[in-house]
Design an enzyme around this catalytic site. Structure first.
Site, PDB file in Angstrom:
ATOM      1  N   LYS A 107      60.381  56.203  15.061  1.00  0.00           N
ATOM      2  CA  LYS A 107      61.787  56.427  15.401  1.00  0.00           C
ATOM      3  C   LYS A 107      61.872  56.716  16.887  1.00  0.00           C
ATOM      4  CE  LYS A 107      62.641  58.491  10.855  1.00  0.00           C
ATOM      5  NZ  LYS A 107      63.008  59.735  10.141  1.00  0.00           N
TER       6      LYS A 107
ATOM      7  N   GLU B  96      63.053  59.935  24.028  1.00  0.00           N
ATOM      8  CA  GLU B  96      62.072  58.854  23.975  1.00  0.00           C
ATOM      9  C   GLU B  96      62.682  57.555  24.503  1.00  0.00           C
ATOM     10  OE1 GLU B  96      59.128  60.112  20.289  1.00  0.00           O
ATOM     11  OE2 GLU B  96      60.992  59.054  19.851  1.00  0.00           O
TER      12      GLU B  96
ATOM     13  N   ASP C 279      72.980  53.812  17.762  1.00  0.00           N
ATOM     14  CA  ASP C 279      72.817  54.744  16.644  1.00  0.00           C
ATOM     15  C   ASP C 279      73.955  54.562  15.634  1.00  0.00           C
ATOM     16  OD1 ASP C 279      72.038  56.782  14.985  1.00  0.00           O
ATOM     17  OD2 ASP C 279      72.728  58.398  16.303  1.00  0.00           O
TER      18      ASP C 279
ATOM     19  N   GLU D 178      68.225  49.432  14.163  1.00  0.00           N
ATOM     20  CA  GLU D 178      68.839  50.024  15.355  1.00  0.00           C
ATOM     21  C   GLU D 178      67.962  49.803  16.588  1.00  0.00           C
ATOM     22  OE1 GLU D 178      71.273  53.685  13.224  1.00  0.00           O
ATOM     23  OE2 GLU D 178      69.175  53.952  13.794  1.00  0.00           O
TER      24      GLU D 178
ATOM     25  N   HIS E  76      36.164  30.722  54.606  1.00  0.00           N
ATOM     26  CA  HIS E  76      35.321  31.191  55.701  1.00  0.00           C
ATOM     27  C   HIS E  76      34.415  32.315  55.201  1.00  0.00           C
ATOM     28  CE1 HIS E  76      34.815  34.196  59.087  1.00  0.00           C
ATOM     29  NE2 HIS E  76      34.257  33.124  59.614  1.00  0.00           N
ATOM     30  N   ASN E  77      33.146  32.292  55.625  1.00  0.00           N
ATOM     31  CA  ASN E  77      32.198  33.327  55.176  1.00  0.00           C
ATOM     32  C   ASN E  77      32.358  33.592  53.679  1.00  0.00           C
ATOM     33  OD1 ASN E  77      31.284  33.529  57.776  1.00  0.00           O
ATOM     34  ND2 ASN E  77      32.022  35.592  58.148  1.00  0.00           N
TER      35      ASN E  77
ATOM     36  N   GLU F 126      31.429  28.104  52.954  1.00  0.00           N
ATOM     37  CA  GLU F 126      30.524  28.315  54.084  1.00  0.00           C
ATOM     38  C   GLU F 126      29.288  29.087  53.651  1.00  0.00           C
ATOM     39  OE1 GLU F 126      30.678  29.740  58.751  1.00  0.00           O
ATOM     40  OE2 GLU F 126      32.073  30.645  57.324  1.00  0.00           O
TER      41      GLU F 126
ATOM     42  N   ASP G 234      26.069  30.946  55.545  1.00  0.00           N
ATOM     43  CA  ASP G 234      25.335  31.406  56.731  1.00  0.00           C
ATOM     44  C   ASP G 234      23.885  31.638  56.324  1.00  0.00           C
ATOM     45  OD1 ASP G 234      27.769  31.355  57.916  1.00  0.00           O
ATOM     46  OD2 ASP G 234      27.767  33.433  58.584  1.00  0.00           O
TER      47      ASP G 234
ATOM     48  N   HIS H 130      25.809  37.793  56.703  1.00  0.00           N
ATOM     49  CA  HIS H 130      26.416  37.714  58.033  1.00  0.00           C
ATOM     50  C   HIS H 130      25.438  38.317  59.038  1.00  0.00           C
ATOM     51  CE1 HIS H 130      30.306  38.173  60.602  1.00  0.00           C
ATOM     52  NE2 HIS H 130      29.732  37.011  60.757  1.00  0.00           N
TER      53      HIS H 130
ATOM     54  N   GLU I 233      25.894  27.055  58.252  1.00  0.00           N
ATOM     55  CA  GLU I 233      25.625  27.661  59.553  1.00  0.00           C
ATOM     56  C   GLU I 233      24.148  28.041  59.522  1.00  0.00           C
ATOM     57  OE1 GLU I 233      26.982  31.409  62.302  1.00  0.00           O
ATOM     58  OE2 GLU I 233      28.473  30.434  61.040  1.00  0.00           O
TER      59      GLU I 233
ATOM     60  N   LYS J 206      24.226  20.241  61.304  1.00  0.00           N
ATOM     61  CA  LYS J 206      23.623  19.490  62.410  1.00  0.00           C
ATOM     62  C   LYS J 206      22.853  18.284  61.890  1.00  0.00           C
ATOM     63  CE  LYS J 206      24.826  22.190  65.826  1.00  0.00           C
ATOM     64  NZ  LYS J 206      25.719  21.703  66.889  1.00  0.00           N
TER      65      LYS J 206
ATOM     66  N   ASN K  76      66.738  51.741  41.684  1.00  0.00           N
ATOM     67  CA  ASN K  76      66.228  52.213  40.388  1.00  0.00           C
ATOM     68  C   ASN K  76      66.346  51.204  39.247  1.00  0.00           C
ATOM     69  OD1 ASN K  76      65.373  54.720  41.291  1.00  0.00           O
ATOM     70  ND2 ASN K  76      67.370  55.673  40.945  1.00  0.00           N
TER      71      ASN K  76
END
Length: 788
Positions: A190, A195, A220, A231, A341-342, A371, A373, A386, A420, A471, A707
């Protein structure tokens, strides 16, 4: 196993009431999920003991089970017992371990770094890992048998898939049902006045006592002083009614409050600007109308219309663009490519952890260029981290294995491995062997077709393939004219590949390394379509570089070229590939704005995927379409070497077809709380932003609604002039207004301008991590017209 063990003793009637209630709640959740009696769901509800693994010496048995909401997984611990001694409500008794919504992947076997490091090979079949969205650490677990491990994995995967595939109506019902259960403090089925007010706070609405009293009296009907049964259902119907949608339905419902097939056709053509016939309308009615009697008569009720308006085909994103819809047969460099990246980093660039998980997360988000490294490691095994920082290290071979497993789960199109390389010749040879053995025939080690190519292959031709960027000892042409000199290791000038360090770091590096890098022929030969070279100007590149020779640009240099020589940069990128990377000063893994670089035709605009920020939102929006393939075809005028397009000056040309974008922000639904405090309620406002060429960049925002994060409304109109629609992105952002500090982020959604659907549309919202917020969304009206 009794899920209420170790709690204070209750009377038998209390225990029975709680058991019956939990069973009723489970049945309600099962019905919403459409999984009544499902054996996998029953297995998770029963739960079981699993061994949680944190280190070789830290392995603890924990009891896991799915809670009655069929969404939250609870983990038993001594701390749990202690905190549950005085609590009476199931949803507060046990601190939730995690929500199924938070799971990104469930892996069978010892694939995670934690399990590889902390367990022995003989338990392989009993191991599994739960990977989470965001930065939450992976949960590594061991079951008592291989069969049990498979059951956990299959059941969790099934539940996650089911939750992800719920329609908006089902997600809303599931969410409100969970909140109603939490609000019923004394578990009597209920709802008292207090509540009810507590429930409204849970769903993000703060109301005064007068409104609570009025709402309570409305529901109600029995005058009993509490709500129960029908209800509560009436209260739910009042709460979830969508007046703004009902009004639209009412305008076209000409048949006793229902829309006929022809009424729906009229709506689709007039309001939604869609081509539609009676057959299309009837298909919609048969798919979304919940009332069987209305469905038989081809009529659409208010409920059916709302369900349709929440469907994927009626969202703001053009449903045709959800799948691959672009021509994928153009050369690779004619596409924008989702790039990281990284990629190995989970956090910052100085001391954050490196992890194979970071690659998995990026690839699952559709990233197509990662990537690596690479540095010399112990035991002749190259490592990734890194350099000259405190970031942790991971094995190169483990990274390649993770990439192999997850590369094509989200997209079938090619993945570029950007190396890299700081390794010795000996460990470069190891790198080459690992890539060859792990990636196998998927690794491109020679040009496609016969003879020396003069342009890139297409993403379609490269489906399921890996390309190496790095490379190379010589020109690719030389391999067709004659073999390289006896396979000797040759010195190669190390140029832009010292890319990620700031000046101080580069100076330190120069002291520790020679300016020449010895390159192993085995590794060199794997570089086919993406040879790294230094950039000496556009004219030099045009005259002296082959199509496959590409340069990497630090963000500052790239931005300078994009601003001062935009047309030249675009022409350069018609024939070559360009990679952009963040400057070395971004030690916190922050990101630069990728839009100006895309405007200059740069394909590989690499961002830190581990960082939640506006720039990553924009990146996700750019690659949201075309099947999330990670490849977006550039406009035709950015694929023509003779183009005169300049995004800065916008010289009039065939690309300049300005549009007027009209957006009405109507309302929002079920916005999440930003502050988890019970008393905290969102004061939402909406920002609409346009990103693209400088002339198109604009922002508008609504007033804030005080609100109410559950069903705020605005009905505010905005107009934007968009000069280059092909490059424009539209971003919807919801923020929690704060008068004393910066507004807090609630959710956002970004998509390409050309993927907008017109008419009345719902806009889903994504979290900071880029994940869909269940139930939350905006309701807008969009119109795109030719600008005057």
């Amino acid at each position: 196993m009794n899920c209420f063990r170790n709690e204070p003793k209750r009377s038998r009637s209390e225990e029975l009431r709680r058991y019956v209630r939990s069973q009723a709640m489970i049945e309600m959740a099962e019905e919403i999920l459409g999984m009544e009696g499902d054996p996998d769901l029953q297995f998770l509800l029963q739960g079981g003991d699993l061994l949680k693994v944190l280190s070789p010496s830290w392995k603890r048995t924990r009891y896991f089970r799915l809670m009655e909401d069929c969404k939250t997984v609870w983990r038993e611990s001594k701390k749990t017992f202690k905190s549950s001694q005085t609590c009476e409500c199931w949803c507060h008794s046990f601190p939730p371990s995690f929500s199924l919504d938070d799971i990104s992947e469930v892996q069978m076997g010892r694939h995670s770094e934690g399990l590889k490091k902390n367990t022995e090979a003989q338990v392989e079949g009993r191991c599994f890992s739960i990977m989470f969205k965001g930065r939450r650490k992976t949960l590594d677990l061991i079951a008592s048998s291989e069969e049990e491990a498979k059951q956990w994995v299959n059941s969790l995967q099934k539940m996650v898939s089911r939750l992800n595939n719920l329609n908006t109506q089902q997600k809303t019902e599931h969410w409100i049902f969970s909140c109603l259960a939490k609000a019923d403090k004394n578990q009597d089925d209920k709802m008292s006045k207090s509540e009810l007010k507590n429930f409204l706070r849970l769903i993000n609405i703060e109301v005064d006592d007068e409104y609570t009293e009025m709402l309570f009296k409305e529901c109600d009907k029995s005058k009993s002083g509490y709500l129960s049964g029908e209800e509560i259902k009436h209260f739910y119907d009042l709460l979830t009614s969508r007046e703004e949608v009902d009004v639209i339905h009412g305008e076209y419902a000409k048949t006793s409050g229902f829309m006929s097939s022809q009424n729906l056709v009229d709506f689709l053509m007039k309001e939604q600007r869609e081509k539609a016939g009676l057959a299309d309308a009837r298909n919609i009615i048969q798919k979304y109308e919940p009332d069987e009697k209305a469905k038989q008569q081809n009529l659409l009720s208010k409920d059916g219309f709302l369900m349709y308006m929440h469907s994927p085909e009626a969202l703001v994103l053009n449903p045709d663009h959800r799948d691959v819809y672009q021509d994928m047969s153009h050369p690779l460099n004619h596409y924008f490519i989702s790039s990281s990246h990284n990629t190995y980093l989970m956090e910052d660039q100085l001391k954050g952890p490196s992890s194979t998980e970071a690659y998995v997360r990026a690839l699952l988000k559709g990233c197509r260029c990662v990537e690596l490294d690479c540095w010399d490691g112990s035991d002749d095994e190259p490592e990734i981290y890194h350099g000259y920082t405190l970031t942790s290290k991971i094995l190169f071979k483990d990274v390649i294995a993770a990439i192999k497993e997850y590369a094509f789960k989200t997209s079938d199109y090619p993945v570029i491995l950007s190396l890299e390389n700081h390794c010795s010749v000996e460990q470069q040879e190891v790198m080459a062997r690992h890539m060859s053995s792990i990636l196998g025939s998927a690794l491109v080690t020679s040009p496609l077709g016969d003879g020396m190519p003069d342009t890139f292959p297409s993403p379609e031709e490269l489906k399921g393939k890996f390309l190496i960027k790095g490379k190379r000892l010589n020109k690719l042409e030389a391999s067709f004219a004659a073999e390289a000199a006896d396979g000797d290791d040759i010195d190669v000038t190390e140029e832009e590949e010292s890319n990620d360090e700031d000046e101080a770091q580069q100076e330190q590096k120069k002291k520790k390394e020679k300016k020449k890098l010895k390159l192993a022929k085995e590794l060199s030969d794997m570089v086919v379509y993406c040879k790294s070279v230094h950039f000496h100007g556009f004219e030099d590149a045009r005259q002296n570089l082959s199509f496959y020779e590409m340069s990497s640009f630090k963000e500052s240099k790239a931005m300078e070229l994009a601003e001062e020589s935009a047309n030249s940069y675009i022409c350069h990128n018609v024939e070559k590939l360009s990679r952009i990377y963040p400057g070395g000063s971004r030690t916190d893994s922050s990101n630069y704005d990728p839009v100006p670089l895309w405007n200059a035709g740069c394909q590989i605009v690499a961002l830190n995927f581990q960082t939640t920020c506006k720039e990553m939102d924009i990146n996700q929006g750019r690659f949201l379409v075309n099947g999330k393939s990670g490849y977006i075809l550039k406009p035709a005028y950015m694929r023509d070497v003779n183009t005169e397009f300049d995004p800065i000056t916008l010289t009039r040309g065939e690309w300049l077809k300005p549009k007027a974008l009209h957006i009405m922000v109507i309302s929002a639904q079920q916005l999440p709380k930003v502050n988890k405090k019970k008393s905290s309620i969102v004061d939402p406002l909406v920002k609409v932003q346009v990103f693209g060429v400088p002339a198109d960049v604009a922002k508008r925002e609504t007033i804030y609604v005080e609100n109410n994060g559950f069903n705020p409304s605005w009905n505010e109109n905005f107009q934007f002039d968009v000069y280059v629609p092909d490059l424009a992105l539209v971003r919807f952002v919801v923020e929690d207004y704060d008068s004393t500090s910066d507004n807090e982020f609630v959710g956002q959604y970004t998509l390409p301008f050309n993927s907008l659907k017109m008419g009345y549309r719902h806009v889903p919202l994504l979290s900071k991590n880029g994940d869909v917020l269940p139930s939350a969304g905006l309701f807008v009206h969009i119109m795109v017209l030719d600008a005057e």
